[in-house]
Design a protein around this motif. Structure first.
Motif, mmCIF file in Angstrom:
data_model
loop_
_atom_site.group_PDB
_atom_site.id
_atom_site.type_symbol
_atom_site.label_atom_id
_atom_site.label_comp_id
_atom_site.label_asym_id
_atom_site.label_seq_id
_atom_site.Cartn_x
_atom_site.Cartn_y
_atom_site.Cartn_z
ATOM 1 N N SER A 175 44.331 21.352 12.354
ATOM 2 C CA SER A 175 45.450 22.001 11.688
ATOM 3 C C SER A 175 46.517 20.974 11.354
ATOM 4 O O SER A 175 46.654 19.957 12.013
ATOM 5 N N MET A 176 47.279 21.245 10.316
ATOM 6 C CA MET A 176 48.247 20.266 9.838
ATOM 7 C C MET A 176 49.633 20.898 9.773
ATOM 8 O O MET A 176 49.780 22.104 9.611
ATOM 9 N N LEU A 200 44.904 30.669 10.349
ATOM 10 C CA LEU A 200 43.682 31.471 10.391
ATOM 11 C C LEU A 200 42.397 30.700 10.131
ATOM 12 O O LEU A 200 41.329 31.127 10.592
ATOM 13 N N TYR A 201 42.467 29.593 9.390
ATOM 14 C CA TYR A 201 41.202 29.026 8.898
ATOM 15 C C TYR A 201 40.306 28.491 10.005
ATOM 16 O O TYR A 201 39.096 28.365 9.825
ATOM 17 N N THR A 234 33.038 21.269 14.469
ATOM 18 C CA THR A 234 32.788 21.228 13.020
ATOM 19 C C THR A 234 33.905 21.952 12.294
ATOM 20 O O THR A 234 33.740 23.102 11.862
ATOM 21 N N PRO A 235 35.078 21.322 12.167
ATOM 22 C CA PRO A 235 36.219 21.983 11.519
ATOM 23 C C PRO A 235 36.096 21.940 10.001
ATOM 24 O O PRO A 235 36.652 21.079 9.333
ATOM 25 N N GLY A 236 35.355 22.879 9.449
ATOM 26 C CA GLY A 236 35.189 22.904 8.006
ATOM 27 C C GLY A 236 34.762 24.266 7.489
ATOM 28 O O GLY A 236 33.853 24.880 8.035
ATOM 29 N N ASN A 237 35.452 24.749 6.466
ATOM 30 C CA ASN A 237 35.067 25.963 5.744
ATOM 31 C C ASN A 237 35.869 26.000 4.447
ATOM 32 O O ASN A 237 36.738 25.151 4.213
ATOM 33 N N ARG A 247 39.749 26.223 4.721
ATOM 34 C CA ARG A 247 40.327 24.950 5.158
ATOM 35 C C ARG A 247 40.343 23.939 4.005
ATOM 36 O O ARG A 247 41.330 23.226 3.801
ATOM 37 N N SER A 248 39.247 23.905 3.242
ATOM 38 C CA SER A 248 39.174 22.968 2.117
ATOM 39 C C SER A 248 40.217 23.295 1.057
ATOM 40 O O SER A 248 40.832 22.391 0.472
ATOM 41 N N LEU A 249 40.428 24.578 0.794
ATOM 42 C CA LEU A 249 41.413 24.981 -0.204
ATOM 43 C C LEU A 249 42.817 24.575 0.224
ATOM 44 O O LEU A 249 43.610 24.065 -0.584
#
Length: 264
Positions: A6-7, A62-63, A72-75, A78-80
């Motif tokens: 998270s950022m 939420l992502y 595996t932090p990716g979906n 998250r990419s959007l």
């Protein structure tokens, strides 16, 4: 689940607002056409930032629920979010450059305002994508990336996509989400594709399309807006045979001809 990856985008939005306010105030006093364009672009950036901040903050909470696992932090959500933040970072960088060089005699007003307007257009489309993502999120069960039933979802996505203007992503902003080293390669591919497409629609065939593309590629190299508009037209109107012809070009006609050029 963990919120790994998270950022905190607050410093980015704070910088954008401060720079937009400062630059808009400066150019509003210029009284020139480029000054009015700058002021309008910075006002639009300020509004995009104001609208995007709560949306990105919402998705950032939420992502992580849609990652495959903690390692595996990716979906797609998250990419959007990361793509939108990357576009904002480019807008901040350009705004900072304008603030530092706007009084210089060598300042290229036309070029810089066109870049700002391009990033404004990209942010507007990213906002639309975030709104669509929010609607998809509302239809999903908690933690499920895909809805349990179709329920007209494909039609919704296609209908919303048809209203978007994607040309801005293939002009001055092409490849903003990638490393700078890869952008020249992406620009070469985009210029080659739209040049090839312009000759393809004239029903030229084979090597004639490739040869004609060499003579028309220059205008797409020097006019990013024209390149983006043409790229959008191609992706919406040309059929699968065009794409097969383009991607097979180097494996068919050009390589066949190049073999004849080899020295004895």
């Amino acid at each position: 689940p963990s919120r790994s990856g998270s950022m905190d985008a607050r410093p980015l939005f704070q910088s954008l607002q401060a720079l937009a306010d400062d630059n808009a105030s400066f150019f509003q006093r210029s009284g020139t056409e480029s000054g009015r364009r700058f002021a309008a672009a910075f006002a639009a950036l300020r509004e995009h930032g104001r609208r995007l901040e709560p949306a990105l903050r919402h998705f950032a909470r939420l992502y992580h629920r849609f990652d495959l696992d903690e390692a595996t932090p990716g979906n797609g959500y998250r990419s959007l979010v990361q793509t939108a933040c990357c576009c904002l970072a480019h807008a901040v960088h350009k705004s900072r450059y304008v603030a530092a060089h706007r009084r210089s005699v060598f300042f290229r007003a036309g070029h810089n305002v066109a870049e700002l307007e391009a990033y404004c257009a990209a942010l507007a489309q990213l906002r639309a994508l975030l709104c669509l993502a929010q609607r998809l999120l509302a239809q999903n069960r908690p933690g499920c990336l895909f809805p349990p039933e179709e329920d007209g979802l494909s039609e919704l996505v296609l209908r919303e996509y048809s209203t978007m203007h994607n040309g801005c992503f293939y002009g001055r902003c092409l490849g903003f989400q990638f490393a700078p080293s890869i952008r020249p390669f992406l620009q070469t591919i985009a210029i080659g594709l739209v040049s090839f497409g312009e000759n393809y629609k004239r029903n030229d065939m084979g090597l004639g399309v490739a040869a004609g593309s060499l003579f028309t590629s220059g205008k797409f190299a020097i006019d990013p807006e024209l390149r983006g508009d043409e790229f959008e037209r191609l992706t919406q109107n040309l059929d699968v045979h065009f794409w097969k012809s383009f991607w097979n070009l180097t494996e068919t006609e050009l390589l066949a001809v190049s073999r004849g050029w080899d020295p004895p």
